[in-house]
Design a protein around this motif. Structure first.
Motif: not given
Length: 555
Positions: A113-127, A211-213, A479-482
Motif C-alpha cells: 500500500v502507498h500512503l498517498n492522499e487518497e489512502i489517507i482520506q480513506s483512513i479518516f473517512e472509513t467506517q 508519507a503519512a505526515l 488492495l487498492h488506492g494507488a
C-alpha cells in the motif's frame, strides 16, 4: 568543629544536574530514532529505491545519482526529527512518529500500500467495521514489537538537553547540515536527479513517516480546513421530456465496490463468475475504466459532470451531481447503502443506510451481506413514483477479508483465503475467495433483474458499475488506492453492464445490434452522468450525447 548545612534546594539542583549528565544527548536520541526508522521501518522504501535505480545502472553519473537519492531521503528524515526534538515535547513526538511509521511500514510491507492522499482520506473517512478488518493478529504483533516497544523505550530513556542557546546552535547546525545533504548532491547530479525525481514521486508514498505526515497534511488542508464553499446548483434548466404512454419507468443503478474487470466471466475470465448476468443477456462493456482507485474519489467523480481529467473533489462537493439534477428535473431518486457511505453524493436526496441493520440471517456484528439491500425491493420500487431511480451501493468485494463478503452458499471456488491477512495466503487462495465475492455480486444483480422482470407493465432498466478494482498480489501489491497514473490495471479496469427490459427497448427505440458494437468500445465512469440523464430523457444544456452510452443506439 565545623558545622555542615544542607540546603534542600541545592541538593535537588545537584540531583537534576547529575541526572542530566547521565541522560542521552537529545541529538543522539534523534539520530538513533532516525537510524531505526531508516533501517527497520523503511524496508519497502529501500526495495523500491533499488528497483528504481536499477533502470539507470550503467548510465553516466549513476553512482552520483544513487548517492543523491539516499542523501535526499536521509536528509529529509533528519530535518523532520531535528525540528521536533525539543524539551518536554520531543520525546512524545518521537514516540508518536515511531508508532505512525510502524503502522505505515506494516501495510506497505504486507500489502504494498502507498500512503498517498487518497489512502489517507480513506483512513479518516472509513467506517469502524472496515477499519477493524485491517486489525489482525499480524498487524497487532508487528505494532507491539516494532512500534509500541520502541516508542515506550524512547519515553523512558532520560534525555540531556544543553542550555537553550547551545541547543539552538546545535539545532541550527543539524538543520543546515540536513539541508545541505538534500540540496548539494542533487545540484551536482543535475538533470539526472530531476528526471529521477519526476518519474519516481511514488517513492515518497512509502517513505515512513513522511508519507503519512504529508498525506494527512494535504488531506486536512484540502478537505477539513479549507473554507466551506456554498452549494452551487447546476443543471437548473433540467426538465423531463414529455412522456408518451402511461407505463411507469424505473431504473436501478447498482454501484459496485472493489470489483475488477479481470475476474468477470463476461470479460472472458475462465471461471463462471457471472452466470446470472449471462442468463439475463446483460450488455457488458468490456473496456471500462474508473475515475480513481479509491471509493472516496471514484464515487463522487462518477456522479459528477466533471470528467476524470478535470475532477476536483472539493469543487464536486460544493456542486450538484447527477442525483440532484435528476431530482430537480422530476425523477424520484432514492439511495440505499450497505458500504462506507455515499461520500456526500446522496446528501440531498432521500436515502437510508443499512450497514448496521439487524436482519436475521443477513447481518451480524461485522455488518450485512448485500442481500440486505433487496429485503423489500419490490415494495420499495412500488412506492416510488415514475420516473424513478433507485441506487444500491454494495459492499461487494471490499477487502482484505473477502471471505466475509458472501454467504456460505457462494463459497464455490476454493480453497479460499479465510483470513484478513490476505498476504499470508497463496495467490490462488486469495483469487478464489475474491471470485466468490464476484459470484455473489452477480447473484445480487440477478435478483434485481428478476424483480424488475416480475413487473412486465413497467419499463425498467438496471445498470451496474464498480467504483474501482483491486490488486490481489500481482507485483506484490494488494488492495487498492494507488496513484491513478501508476496504479496497475487491476485497480482501474472495472466491470460495467446494463440490462434493459423488452418494454424499455421498445419504448426507447434502443437498437440492440448497435449496443453490441458499442459495448466493446472505450468507456469510463465519465459516461455515468450523461447516461443517467439519457435514461430519463432529461433535457439540459449539461447533457453531452457523446458520453451517453445509449445515445448513438436509439433509432
Amino acid at each position: 568543629m565545623s558545622i555542615h548545612t544542607h540546603s534542600p534546594v541545592l541538593s535537588a539542583g545537584r540531583s537534576r544536574m547529575r541526572a542530566a549528565r547521565r541522560g542521552v544527548p537529545a541529538w543522539a536520541l534523534g539520530a538513533i530514532v532516525a537510524l531505526y526508522m531508516l533501517t527497520v521501518l523503511n524496508r519497502e522504501l529501500w526495495t523500491q529505491v533499488h528497483d528504481a535505480l536499477a533502470a539507470s545502472r550503467g548510465t553516466p553519473g549513476f553512482w552520483l545519482l544513487s548517492v543523491t537519492v539516499c542523501c535526499r531521503l536521509v536528509g529529509n528524515l533528519v530535518l523532520t526529527l531535528a525540528l521536533v526534538t525539543w524539551p518536554r515535547i520531543g520525546k512524545p513526538i518521537l514516540a508518536l512518529l515511531i508508532l505512525v511509521a510502524a503502522a505505515s511500514a506494516y501495510y506497505a510491507d504486507a500489502f504494498g500500500v502507498h500512503l498517498n492522499e487518497e489512502i489517507i482520506q480513506s483512513i479518516f473517512e472509513t467506517q469502524r467495521a472496515e477499519a477493524l478488518a485491517l486489525v489482525t493478529f499480524g498487524s497487532v504483533g508487528w505494532m507491539l514489537a516494532f512500534g509500541v516497544l520502541p516508542a515506550v523505550l524512547v519515553l523512558l530513556v532520560p534525555v540531556r538537553f544543553p542550555p537553550m542557546w547551545r541547543s539552538l546552535g546545535q539545532r541550527v547546525a543539524i538543520v543546515l547540515g540536513a539541508a545541505l545533504l538534500m540540496v548539494v548532491p542533487s545540484m551536482l547530479a543535475g538533470r539526472n536527479y530531476v528526471y529521477f525525481e519526476r518519474n519516481h514521486r511514488a517513492l515518497y508514498e512509502v517513505f515512513n513517516p513522511y508519507a503519512a505526515l504529508s498525506g494527512t497534511f494535504h488531506y486536512l488542508q484540502r478537505d477539513v480546513f479549507r473554507p466551506k464553499r456554498s452549494m452551487t446548483p447546476i443543471g437548473t434548466d433540467a426538465t423531463l421530456a414529455p412522456q408518451t404512454g402511461d407505463r411507469k419507468r424505473v431504473v436501478v443503478l447498482v454501484v459496485g465496490e472493489t470489483a475488477r474487470a479481470e475476474n468477470q466471466s463476461l470479460q472472458g475470465y475462465g471461471r463462471e463468475t457471472n452466470p446470472e448476468m449471462k442468463r439475463a443477456g446483460a450488455i457488458y462493456f468490456s473496456d471500462t475504466w474508473s475515475c480513481g482507485t479509491a471509493t472516496t474519489i471514484s464515487v463522487p467523480c462518477m456522479f459528477s459532470d466533471m470528467t476524470r481529467a478535470k475532477f476536483d473533489k472539493p469543487v464536486a462537493k460544493s456542486h450538484w451531481n447527477a442525483l440532484d439534477v435528476l431530482q430537480h428535473a422530476g425523477v424520484d431518486v432514492f439511495w440505499r447503502d450497505n458500504d462506507e457511505g455515499c461520500k456526500d453524493v446522496c446528501a440531498r436526496v432521500p436515502n437510508d443506510d443499512l450497514t448496521n441493520a439487524r436482519v436475521a440471517g443477513l447481518c451480524d456484528a461485522e455488518g450485512c451481506f448485500d442481500d440486505v439491500l433487496l429485503t423489500d425491493l419490490p415494495a420499495r420500487l412500488a412506492r416510488m413514483r415514475s420516473p424513478a431511480l433507485l441506487v444500491l451501493h454494495l459492499k461487494g468485494s471490499h477487502g482484505p477479508d473477502y471471505f466475509q463478503r458472501y454467504p456460505a452458499a457462494f463459497n464455490v471456488f476454493g480453497p479460499g483465503c479465510d483470513t484478513g491477512e490476505v498476504q499470508t495466503c497463496t495467490y490462488a487462495q486469495a483469487v478464489a475467495s475474491y471470485d466468490n465475492t464476484i459470484l455473489y455480486t452477480d447473484h445480487i444483480l440477478g435478483r434485481v433483474v428478476d424483480t424488475l422482470k416480475a413487473v412486465p407493465d413497467v419499463d425498467s432498466a438496471m445498470m451496474y458499475l464498480s467504483d474501482h478494482g483491486e490488486s490481489l498480489g500481482e507485483h506484490d501489491i494488494y488492495l487498492h488506492g494507488a496513484d491513478w497514473d501508476t496504479a496497475p490495471s487491476q485497480q482501474k479496469h472495472v466491470p460495467m453492464l446494463m440490462w434493459l427490459s423488452p418494454g424499455w427497448v421498445r419504448d426507447s427505440a434502443v437498437r440492440l445490434d448497435c449496443m453490441e458494437r458499442r459495448r466493446t468500445q472505450p468507456a469510463s465512469q465519465d459516461n455515468l452522468f450523461h447516461t443517467l440523464l439519457g435514461f430519463f430523457d432529461v433535457r439540459t444544456t449539461l447533457y453531452k450525447p457523446d458520453l451517453d452510452l445509449l445515445a448513438g443506439c436509439r433509432a
